[in-house]
Scaffold this active site. Structure first.
Site, short mmCIF file in Angstrom:
data_model
loop_
_atom_site.label_atom_id
_atom_site.label_comp_id
_atom_site.label_asym_id
_atom_site.label_seq_id
_atom_site.Cartn_x
_atom_site.Cartn_y
_atom_site.Cartn_z
N ASP A 1 0.87 -1.16 0.00
CA ASP A 1 0.00 0.00 0.00
C ASP A 1 0.92 1.23 0.00
O ASP A 1 2.14 1.11 0.15
CB ASP A 1 -0.89 -0.06 1.25
CG ASP A 1 -1.73 1.18 1.42
OD1 ASP A 1 -2.27 1.68 0.41
OD2 ASP A 1 -1.83 1.68 2.56
N ASP B 1 -0.32 5.08 1.11
CA ASP B 1 -0.66 6.00 2.19
C ASP B 1 -0.59 5.30 3.54
O ASP B 1 -1.13 4.20 3.72
CB ASP B 1 -2.07 6.56 1.99
CG ASP B 1 -2.16 7.48 0.79
OD1 ASP B 1 -1.13 8.02 0.36
OD2 ASP B 1 -3.28 7.66 0.27
N ASP C 1 -4.10 12.19 -0.14
CA ASP C 1 -5.31 12.94 -0.46
C ASP C 1 -5.63 13.99 0.60
O ASP C 1 -5.93 15.14 0.29
CB ASP C 1 -6.51 11.99 -0.62
CG ASP C 1 -6.47 11.21 -1.91
OD1 ASP C 1 -5.77 11.64 -2.86
OD2 ASP C 1 -7.14 10.17 -2.00
N ASP D 1 -4.92 3.29 -3.30
CA ASP D 1 -6.09 4.09 -3.65
C ASP D 1 -5.75 5.58 -3.71
O ASP D 1 -6.65 6.42 -3.68
CB ASP D 1 -7.21 3.84 -2.62
CG ASP D 1 -8.59 4.19 -3.16
OD1 ASP D 1 -8.72 4.40 -4.38
OD2 ASP D 1 -9.55 4.26 -2.36
#
Length: 288
Positions: free
Chosen positions: A42, A44, A53, A130
């Protein structure tokens, strides 16, 4: 002539024994397959110390309007970030200002060195995140590690000529209830592993998945007993796995980590690869 052969002559014509041809072809391909190890990450709160984000969202002042905030519930996070980027453009927040924020996010302590040590130990490295392609590219280039990743899977994004940052979902899925509609990390991981074996004759004998959040549970559930799932302490994945041990039972070994240093120690003990690189890595210059 040998009793078993891939082709034989009848009446001076070459006739293929396809059953044995397939056997010969499969044997040849099996010999070509290279065993390797894969480490998937991953981004973040795993590689970087924060959420790309939300760090950029802080540039929206004084606050995000309620109608935009509601998009998180009604249309999902990616659609919400699309509106955040539109607000930033309206407020004349430049491309450089946004990317400066991304470059200046700190690494999770020891993580750049961990990634380099795994790369040196001949692990293939991928990111499944993401976040978005612009943010991950900017951060990895600024920290001189963009060239160590075999592939990066994330929501595609780009800056238009007028400075607006646009973003699209990576894909649309409804089958996996552990994942958001725009990104099933488990499906991406499985597809990558299968594609590497078919297209590149690379078979991963061990897979490591490292993450922190609830959307990292799906790929860990798809790991085998030869693999290792790594959940960061104090974050959603570890809490949910421990709370739902009867419903969410991983086949793989599970380890818990705080930072790149203790994760390295645990992975090194398990796989017996080399030490962390000794050299220091310069971080990008950021405003005080």
């Amino acid at each position: 002539m040998h009793a078993r052969h891939c082709a034989y002559q009848i009446a001076s014509k070459q006739i293929f024994d396809f059953t044995h041809y397939n056997y010969c072809f499969h044997s040849k391909m099996t010999n070509l397959v290279q065993p390797k190890r894969l480490a998937a990450f991953d981004f973040d709160n795993t590689v970087v110390f924060g959420n790309t984000d939300t760090v950029v969202r802080e540039l929206v002042t004084p606050e995000v309007p309620p109608n935009v905030q509601e998009l998180v519930k009604t249309e999902g996070w990616t659609r919400y970030m699309e509106e955040i980027f539109r607000l930033l453009h309206e407020k004349k927040i430049t491309r450089e200002k946004i990317l400066e924020r991304i470059r200046c996010i700190r690494e999770v302590p020891g993580f750049v060195r961990l990634l380099k040590s795994l790369h040196q130990a001949n692990f293939d490295l991928i990111i499944i995140s993401d976040s978005n392609s612009e943010f991950i590219r900017e951060w990895t280039q600024a920290h001189n590690i963009s060239n160590i990743f075999t592939q990066i899977f994330t929501n595609p994004a780009q800056f238009l000529d007028n400075g607006l940052l646009t973003i699209k979902p990576y894909h649309h899925q409804t089958e996996c209830k552990l994942s958001a509609e725009n990104l099933c990390k488990g499906k991406i991981l499985e597809n990558f592993i299968a594609t590497r074996e078919v297209d590149d004759f690379i078979k991963y004998e061990n897979v490591v998945y490292v993450g922190d959040g609830t959307n990292d549970i799906c790929p860990v559930m798809r790991l085998s007993e030869n693999d290792v799932g790594c959940a960061r302490k104090g974050y959603g994945m570890k809490r949910i796995l421990e709370k739902n041990k009867t419903k969410l039972t991983a086949k793989s070994k599970l380890i818990y980590w705080n930072n790149g240093f203790d994760l390295h120690e645990q992975l090194q003990e398990h796989f017996k690869y080399g030490d962390l690189p000794d050299q220091r890595f310069e971080s990008p210059t950021c405003p005080v």
